[in-house]
Write a protein that holds these residues in place. Structure first.
Motif, PDB file in Angstrom:
ATOM      1  N   GLU A 176       0.834  -1.208   0.000  1.00  0.00           N
ATOM      2  CA  GLU A 176       0.000   0.000   0.000  1.00  0.00           C
ATOM      3  C   GLU A 176       0.862   1.248   0.000  1.00  0.00           C
ATOM      4  O   GLU A 176       0.498   2.265  -0.612  1.00  0.00           O
ATOM      5  N   THR A 181      -1.808   1.063  -7.180  1.00  0.00           N
ATOM      6  CA  THR A 181      -2.792  -0.020  -7.179  1.00  0.00           C
ATOM      7  C   THR A 181      -2.060  -1.349  -7.122  1.00  0.00           C
ATOM      8  O   THR A 181      -0.859  -1.423  -7.419  1.00  0.00           O
ATOM      9  N   ARG A 235      -8.506  -5.641   0.706  1.00  0.00           N
ATOM     10  CA  ARG A 235      -9.261  -4.391   0.778  1.00  0.00           C
ATOM     11  C   ARG A 235      -9.570  -4.030   2.232  1.00  0.00           C
ATOM     12  O   ARG A 235      -9.554  -2.845   2.598  1.00  0.00           O
ATOM     13  N   PHE A 238      -6.540  -2.468   3.677  1.00  0.00           N
ATOM     14  CA  PHE A 238      -6.441  -1.073   3.242  1.00  0.00           C
ATOM     15  C   PHE A 238      -7.368  -0.183   4.081  1.00  0.00           C
ATOM     16  O   PHE A 238      -7.008   0.938   4.445  1.00  0.00           O
ATOM     17  N   ALA A 243      -6.629   3.679   3.857  1.00  0.00           N
ATOM     18  CA  ALA A 243      -6.401   3.826   2.415  1.00  0.00           C
ATOM     19  C   ALA A 243      -7.659   3.427   1.651  1.00  0.00           C
ATOM     20  O   ALA A 243      -8.535   2.742   2.172  1.00  0.00           O
ATOM     21  N   ARG A 247      -8.243   0.689  -4.484  1.00  0.00           N
ATOM     22  CA  ARG A 247      -6.911   0.578  -5.086  1.00  0.00           C
ATOM     23  C   ARG A 247      -6.495  -0.884  -5.247  1.00  0.00           C
ATOM     24  O   ARG A 247      -5.543  -1.192  -5.964  1.00  0.00           O
ATOM     25  N   VAL A 248      -7.186  -1.777  -4.559  1.00  0.00           N
ATOM     26  CA  VAL A 248      -6.927  -3.214  -4.705  1.00  0.00           C
ATOM     27  C   VAL A 248      -7.826  -3.750  -5.814  1.00  0.00           C
ATOM     28  O   VAL A 248      -9.057  -3.691  -5.712  1.00  0.00           O
TER      29      VAL A 248
END
Length: 301
Positions: A176, A181, A235, A238, A243, A247-248
């Protein structure tokens, strides 16, 4: 009653978590492989004998919790001899030593003993069928322990992470911080398990065994409740990091081929565990608790 635990594999994620639970009513000796190598028969026999004698002299009740394992899943495909030595022969010798000294043994195993083609949680007595060398060696270890004559219980777990050592949660936290990504497989389903909950559960089990009220079932499943894919798990990590989980990105197992086959479905039914022991909390609650307990441990240095 003071419970005394001998925990081979003391330098691993679970071993270090168990060692951290020591207190007035629980003593824990958690040797690493340098101090107790499960592939050294004489060392194992001597260690169990010394542990049993010391517990007797102190008036403690001894239980061995085997957290030692060869866990390099892909490397095991080409390092079969070492994997079998640690995961199958080592537990066989350990169980025989425990049988000789009448010390109960809790042996930690894995979801990889199953083929991974189910569509509902695997029951404790479901047919096994490992698809990897790692899984085959762990199954052989289970069979050796259960057939040893020792008072023994096999505890299967899965997707383990914790504050110590390397694991998926720490890897996701590191990535991360490095990438905009990342892609994570979304077609493998399992149950993340926090070492904090697993270690507490094993101590509870050891206490019942020491009191003579251990479960009648000798194979138990202990994982975080619920299920998720690796992508969903990433996720969630994150989210704990603050976060954006989007982005995953999801991908398939075929996009990341590995030497060892991974189970597509490895959710384990905890029916036997829950019948006599405290159920492990839902995996998402456990992940939140892990970060609340020691957030810094999961962040990149």
């Amino acid at each position: 009653m003071t419970l005394a635990l001998l925990v081979p594999g003391g330098s691993g994620q679970l071993g270090r978590e168990l060692a951290g639970l020591a207190g007035p009513s629980l003593t824990v000796d958690a040797p690493d492989s340098a101090r107790l190598d499960l592939t050294d028969t004489r060392a194992v026999v001597a260690a169990v004998a010394a542990f049993a004698d010391a517990a007797k002299a102190a008036g403690d009740t001894p239980v061995v919790v085997n957290a030692a394992a060869y866990t390099a899943v892909d490397k095991a495909e080409s390092d079969r001899a070492r994997a079998y030595a640690v995961n199958a022969d080592g537990p066989r010798v350990l169980a025989a030593a425990c049988s000789t000294r009448n010390v109960p043994l809790l042996h930690v195993s894995t979801d990889y003993v199953f083929p991974g083609d189910a569509s509902e949680p695997y029951a404790e007595d479901a047919e096994t069928g490992p698809k990897s060398v790692y899984g085959a060696t762990k199954l052989a270890g289970e069979q050796a322990v259960l057939g040893s004559g020792a008072r023994s219980w096999v505890v299967r777990t899965a997707w383990v992470y914790g504050a110590h050592g390397s694991n998926f949660v720490k890897t996701m936290a590191r990535l991360e911080s490095q990438r905009d990504t990342l892609s994570v497989v979304d077609d493998q389903l399992g149950a993340p398990t926090w070492t904090g909950d697993l270690a507490a559960g094993l101590v509870e089990l050891a206490g019942k065994v020491a009191e003579g009220s251990g479960p009648s079932a000798r194979v138990l499943h202990a994982t975080g409740a619920g299920e998720v894919t690796w992508c969903g798990f990433a996720r969630a990590v994150f989210e704990e990091l603050g976060a954006d989980p989007e982005r995953v990105k999801a991908c398939g197992t075929a996009d990341y081929p590995t030497p060892a086959a991974r189970p597509a479905y490895s959710v384990l039914s905890a029916g036997a565990w829950n019948a006599s022991l405290t159920p492990l909390r839902p995996w998402r609650e456990a992940l939140r608790a892990a970060f609340e307990t020691d957030r810094a441990a999961y962040l990149p240095a």
